[in-house]
Each structure stands twice: as structure tokens, then as C-alpha cells.
Design a protein around this motif. Sequence first.
Motif: not given
Length: 419
Positions: A286-299
Motif C-alpha cells: 500500500n503506497f498510501s501508507v508509505v506516503k503518509k509517513a515519509i515526511w515524519r520519518r524524514s524529520l
Amino acid sequence: MIWFEKIVTQWLRIDAKYFLRGGFWLSVSQFFTILFGILSSALLAHFLSSIDYGVFRYLTSISILVAVFTISGLDAAIIQATAKKYLNFYSETFKINILYSLISASIGGIGFLYYLLKGNSLLAVGCLIIAFLTPTIRSFHFIPSLLQGTHNYRALALFQSLKSFFVSVSSISVVFLTKNILLLLIVYLISQALANFFGHLVFQPKKAEPTPRDVFNKYLSYAKHTSVRNLLTGVAFKIDSVIVFTQLGAAELALYSIAQLVPEQVKGALKNISSLLLVKYSANENFSVVKKAIWRRSLQLLLVLVACTMLYLLIAPKINELLFPKYPDAIWLGGLLALSFPATLAMIPTSVLQAQLRERELHLLNIINSIFLVSATLIGVYFFHLVGAVTARVISRYFILGLSYFYYLRVSDAKHESS
């Protein structure tokens, strides 16, 4: 431990059990790899002259460049295939791996003929040794990828640690007995080949279902595309040693190698996170699950990388003074290179692109960055010598950071429009 996992999961919104346990064993492996690598390099730099050490580092750089001309993309493909429980993919691609490894022998042979015609027998024989031994090393190279994909991080840590110890002790033993660069190169490469072969015998899948043909073709195709990208980036990221050696000399390459040693080991340790992310993203359809988390992970990762940079700048000078007293200039050159640590953040969007098998974006990312890095290195060395080489590497890493997020956003927008 369970209560700690729950707190981390709720606060950071990550699979704490996966990252803490997988990250722990990868950290153990990386700790011993860094420790043995730094200690062996320190002893080699101490007992060898700066010219001999520079020549040895040049030959090892050639061996890495030659290894790029193999199907190196099987690394990521095996991780992703085994993450989806296709365990037999490793065994099914073994013969293909051996076949492509023979290409490296011909590249090494070209180096042998080149230096033979130039009258440099030392480098000619060195290239001939590399041509013979690199195919054996690469043929059994992908056991760590298999262990990563199956989440067997404990076995991975044990294997990598023992391999680092074996290669380091073997190399150091030669230096205590003789200062012969070619003998040192032979032992260095043979010890790697033996360690990889032992890992293959112990950890190769014994019984597994055949990989479905369409799945096999998909991941093999991805491995080939990734190998092309690795060819470009592998040459680009090791060509700096060739440029420094040929333009500035062996002694300058010795200083350049030592300046990079600790920063590159730290950067390699940070790549453990990338390995964990790739397995996790590959298993998630599920790409949408990955997409939701990427900016939080980046910070979150950015804060960790900034902290690593500050810590390195505080303790690295003492480490260099202790281990490499013959190379005082390596201290500030290494500090300059450490400023690129935050750019390692590029692993997050790159892992997403790899997990989504976005071959076009990954090709463009690597082609553009490779051209940029080689151009920057040539210009930097010509005008500013070693300082220019280090600065070019720092700038290129921030360049690929911006480029990787740019291509991630394009993929993200495309997925959004299609949904």
C-alpha cells in the motif's frame, strides 16, 4: 523491553519491534565492521610509507571499480524477493551471478594490459590479481542480502562481524611479515573470497519453492536495471581515488583515504537504516501508507543525522590524532566531509523509489548525480587539490538529496492522480 517498544511505537509511530531488533543486530555488525576496518587501516598506515599505502588504496579502489561491472543489482533484488518469501530467488540467480562476474575479469585484464604497456609492472600485476580474484569474491557476495530479506539480522551480524575480523587480521598479519604491496593485495582479496564462500555454504537456502516465472523475471529485470545504475554511481563514487592518484600522487591519495575513513564508516553505519526501510517498504503493498509517513520519518532521521554530525566533530579529532599521527591534515579534511552526514537523508525517498521499482526515476537520479559528481571532482581537484575533492563529494551528496526528493514527489503526485 516490551514497555519501551510500546512507548517508541506510540511516540514515533513506527514498528518499534522491527526497527529496534533489526537495527540492534545491524548496529552490532556495523560496530565490529567499523572497529576492525579502522584498526586495520591504522596499522597499515603506520607500518607502510605514505606512497606504499597510497598505492595499496589505489589498487583496492580499482578492485571496487572492477566489481561494479557485475550484476550488482542482485543485492537489492534479493532483499526484495526474499522479503516477499521468494527464498529460492537467491539460488536461482546464482549461475547468472557467476556469469556476469566474468565481465569483471575482462575489465581487470584491460587494466593489466594498460599498465603493462605503460611500463608500470606493479600496477599491471595488481590489476591481473584483481582480474583473477574479483569473480570469485562477487560470485558468493549476496548472502548478506538474503539474510536481510529474511529478517535474520542476528545471523547477518555474526557473519559480517566474523568476515571483517578475518579480513582485517589476515591483512595485518601480512604487514607484520612483509611490506610487499602485491602480497598484501592477494591476501586482502582471498580472505574476502573465502569469507563469502563460507557464508554461502552455511546460509544458502536448502529447500525452497521455485519462484514463479513472472516474479523471477520481474526481479531479475530490476536487478539488471539496478546494475546499470550501480555501474554509473559505482564508477562516479570511486573515480575520485583514481583522479587523486593520477593527478596528485600516491602520498596524496593516502591522506585522502585516511580523511575519508572514519566519515565513510559512519556513513556506512547509517545505511543500516536504509536496509531496514527497503525491506519494510518492499513488504508493504500500500503506497498510501508509505506516503503518509515519509515526511515524519524524514524529520526524525534529520534530527538523528544532525546529532551524529555534531558528535563526530567533537570526538573525531582525538581519534585521528591517536590512530593516524602521521597524517594530521586528515583531521580537518575529515571534518569537512562529515558535514555531508545530514544529506544521508536521501535514503528515505530512494528506498521508496526502490521498493516501488521506479526504474526510470532511479536511472535519471543516478545518471544526473554521477555526471555532477565526476564533473565536480575534476574541477575541484584541478583548482583546489584535495580540498576540492572533499568539497565536491559534500556538495554532490546534498545535490542528490534534493534530486531524490524531487523524484519521490513526482512519483507521489503520479500515484495520487491515478487513484
